[in-house]
Design an enzyme around this catalytic site. Structure first.
Site, short mmCIF file in Angstrom:
data_model
loop_
_atom_site.label_atom_id
_atom_site.label_comp_id
_atom_site.label_asym_id
_atom_site.label_seq_id
_atom_site.Cartn_x
_atom_site.Cartn_y
_atom_site.Cartn_z
N ASP A 54 0.85 -1.19 0.00
CA ASP A 54 0.00 0.00 0.00
C ASP A 54 0.89 1.24 0.00
O ASP A 54 2.09 1.14 0.21
CB ASP A 54 -0.93 0.01 1.22
CG ASP A 54 -0.18 -0.27 2.51
OD1 ASP A 54 0.96 0.22 2.67
OD2 ASP A 54 -0.73 -0.98 3.37
N ASP A 56 1.42 4.99 1.68
CA ASP A 56 1.05 5.90 2.75
C ASP A 56 1.64 7.27 2.48
O ASP A 56 2.72 7.40 1.92
CB ASP A 56 1.56 5.38 4.10
CG ASP A 56 1.00 4.00 4.41
OD1 ASP A 56 -0.23 3.85 4.39
OD2 ASP A 56 1.80 3.09 4.65
N ASP A 136 9.19 3.75 13.32
CA ASP A 136 9.78 2.61 14.04
C ASP A 136 11.21 2.28 13.60
O ASP A 136 12.15 2.41 14.37
CB ASP A 136 8.85 1.38 13.99
CG ASP A 136 8.28 1.07 12.62
OD1 ASP A 136 8.69 1.74 11.64
OD2 ASP A 136 7.44 0.16 12.51
P1 ATP Z 1 3.67 -2.79 5.02
O1 ATP Z 1 2.64 -1.81 4.52
O2 ATP Z 1 4.43 -3.49 3.98
O3 ATP Z 1 3.13 -3.68 6.05
P2 ATP Z 1 4.79 -0.44 6.21
O4 ATP Z 1 6.17 -0.13 6.69
O5 ATP Z 1 4.23 0.43 5.15
O6 ATP Z 1 4.79 -1.96 5.79
P3 ATP Z 1 2.49 0.31 7.70
O7 ATP Z 1 1.85 -0.39 8.83
O8 ATP Z 1 1.76 0.47 6.42
O9 ATP Z 1 3.86 -0.44 7.46
O10 ATP Z 1 2.95 1.74 8.27
C1 ATP Z 1 3.43 2.77 7.44
C2 ATP Z 1 4.58 3.50 8.12
O11 ATP Z 1 4.15 4.06 9.36
C3 ATP Z 1 5.76 2.62 8.48
O12 ATP Z 1 6.65 2.48 7.41
C4 ATP Z 1 6.37 3.36 9.65
O13 ATP Z 1 7.17 4.43 9.20
C5 ATP Z 1 5.16 3.93 10.35
N1 ATP Z 1 4.67 3.04 11.40
C6 ATP Z 1 3.72 2.09 11.29
N2 ATP Z 1 3.50 1.46 12.45
C7 ATP Z 1 4.32 2.03 13.35
C8 ATP Z 1 4.56 1.83 14.74
N3 ATP Z 1 3.91 0.90 15.43
N4 ATP Z 1 5.48 2.63 15.33
C9 ATP Z 1 6.14 3.57 14.64
N5 ATP Z 1 5.97 3.80 13.34
C10 ATP Z 1 5.07 3.04 12.68
MG MG Z 2 2.33 0.37 4.34
#
Ligand code: ATP
Ligand code: MG
Length: 446
Positions: A54, A56, A136
């Site tokens: 996805d 963001d 994170d």
């Molecule tokens: P994926 O979408 O592939 O699962 P992602 O890294 O994009 O991985 P998301 O859950 O979509 O994960 O979150 C988007 C972004 O928000 C992350 O890349 C991170 O920078 C931030 N983020 C998400 N969850 C947390 C958390 N629990 N603590 C700190 N930052 C977070």
């Molecule tokens: Mg994501």
């Protein structure tokens, strides 16, 4: 927190790789006078040459200001307030830059922490530098700027990505205490992206793993799906066990398999291998099958205990055991009812599949979850030679009796597979004979 900047010609990200909807959001924010970045996993995955799950967006516009720009926008979340811009089923998540908690007037409505240091509210807004610091992992503190197509990497994220290193930003223990789910995310990214967890990021996990019991079961359900139903289930499962993260998620399953290497552990790995393979072949998978496998150990064990100690018949013992196992499990990781009913069906079918006399097998073929129950039996038979004869019998029986069953067994994708033998088989006359013979019998019966 000075970022490393890659100009447009220094990185491989092109706008063609970004979804139209995400681009629309970025452009509109930018035209509205705000900063707008693709952020986190989207940038990370594109730099790794992978298709992001996805996209963001991060911006300096507040959620309300974002809402002002888009009619198709909803504000969501209390703990972490966000704007969702909706395009049919596609949702672009727009987050306002997060700031430091101590810096401004911290009203409880904006920012709060539990005794354990867990962040309960995180709605203090700030600059991009502060936002990066609050993410994170370093490889997630990456921003693609729509205004000039540069990539900004904070906290050494670009170098870590290059080195395939997963490192938390800041002090690991503090960051895990703020949000214990970060421990699960560490394992997930490591398994999915082939990153190695840095020693300091790895060190506190085993000790802090029990903090997961403070996370709402519904959130853990979502995380568990991302962990185990994303194509790297076996590897992820092994890492969860290795770091002591499996036990707080599935305490009953953990208990029956001791240290994770007896037959129930192998059974779980087998189920996950099966699921990984389906995902690799782009077939759909359902959580119910996986949960049935994860909790099979506890259900079998409890059923036996109720029989031996409670003097119950098998059926009653099983029903009690199934209720008990599910109601205990949902205290850690939720299982929405639409899945738990299927989990029960799969389990119940295991006993029914042993009854091969008379008309029963024919009726069972019509059970809406027959296919899932049969798949589950095949899996059990892989580990238990005593079940092979039964599993083979059902394989033959189905081939000899192809029929239009209710579709959907283990997965919606089974629909075609199930009816295929019936349609394609030239060498299957016996089956149509049997089918004809069967119908009148059933009429008499009813
Ligand atoms: P994926 O979408 O592939 O699962 P992602 O890294 O994009 O991985 P998301 O859950 O979509 O994960 O979150 C988007 C972004 O928000 C992350 O890349 C991170 O920078 C931030 N983020 C998400 N969850 C947390 C958390 N629990 N603590 C700190 N930052 C977070
Ligand atoms: Mg994501």
């Amino acid at each position: 927190m000075q970022p490393v900047v890659l100009t447009r010609d220094q990185h491989g990200i092109s706008r063609q790789q970004i979804s139209d909807n995400a681009l629309k959001v970025l452009y509109r924010l930018n035209k509205g006078g705000y900063e707008a970045y693709l952020v986190g996993g989207g940038v990370r995955d594109l730099l790794l040459g992978r298709q992001p799950k996805d996209f963001d967006v991060a911006t300096n516009a507040t959620p309300e200001q974002v809402k002002g720009l888009f009619s198709n926008c909803r504000l969501v979340g209390r703990r972490f307030r966000l704007a969702h811009v909706l395009f049919g089923r596609d949702v672009i998540e727009v987050a306002t830059f997060r700031g430091h908690h101590h810096s401004v007037n911290t009203s409880k409505h904006v920012s709060s922490r539990s005794k354990e240091g867990m962040l309960l509210r995180d709605n203090v807004y700030g600059t991009i530098e502060e936002d990066a610091e609050r993410r994170d992992f370093t490889v997630n503190a990456l921003y693609y700027n729509i205004a000039d197509f540069t990539v900004l990497g904070f906290a050494g994220g670009l170098a870590d990505l290059e080195a395939r290193r997963l490192d938390l930003i800041g002090d690991p223990e503090t960051r895990y205490r703020e949000d214990p789910v970060r421990m699960l995310r560490a394992v997930r990214f490591s398994a999915k992206l082939g990153l190695s967890i840095s020693p300091r990021t790895e060190a506190p996990i085993r000790e802090l793993a029990p903090l997961l019991t403070d996370i709402p079961p519904a959130r853990l359900f979502e995380e568990t799906l991302k962990l185990l139903l994303a194509g790297q289930g076996v590897e992820t499962y092994r890492q969860l066990q290795h770091y002591g993260l499996f036990a707080p998620l599935f305490p009953e399953a953990f208990e029956v398999m001791g240290r994770g290497n007896n037959r129930y552990g192998r059974f779980i790995e087998l189920a996950l291998a099966n699921t990984d393979e389906r995902i690799a072949q782009e077939q759909r998978v359902t959580p119910a099958f996986l949960y049935a496998a994860l909790l099979w150990g506890p259900v079998e064990t409890r059923t036996q205990e109720f029989v031996n100690e409670g003097g119950l018949g098998y059926h009653d013992a099983f029903m009690l055991a199934a209720d008990e196992v599910i109601s205990r499990q949902v205290k850690s990781v939720a299982i929405p009812r639409r899945f738990s009913t299927v989990v029960r069906d799969i389990w119940q079918l295991q006993d029914r599949l042993t009854k091969r006399a008379g008309k029963r097998p024919f009726r069972l073929l019509e059970h809406p979850k027959f296919r899932a129950g049969y798949d589950f039996l095949l899996l059990r038979a892989e580990l238990d030679p005593r079940l092979r004869e039964l599993a083979d019998w059902w394989t033959d029986f189905q081939q000899a009796n192809p029929m239009e069953r209710h579709p959907v067994g283990h997965h919606p994708a089974d629909r075609q597979q199930q009816s295929r033998p019936a349609r394609n088989s030239n060498d299957n006359e016996g089956s149509s004979r049997k089918r004809k013979r069967r119908r009148p019998r059933r009429k008499k019966e009813s």
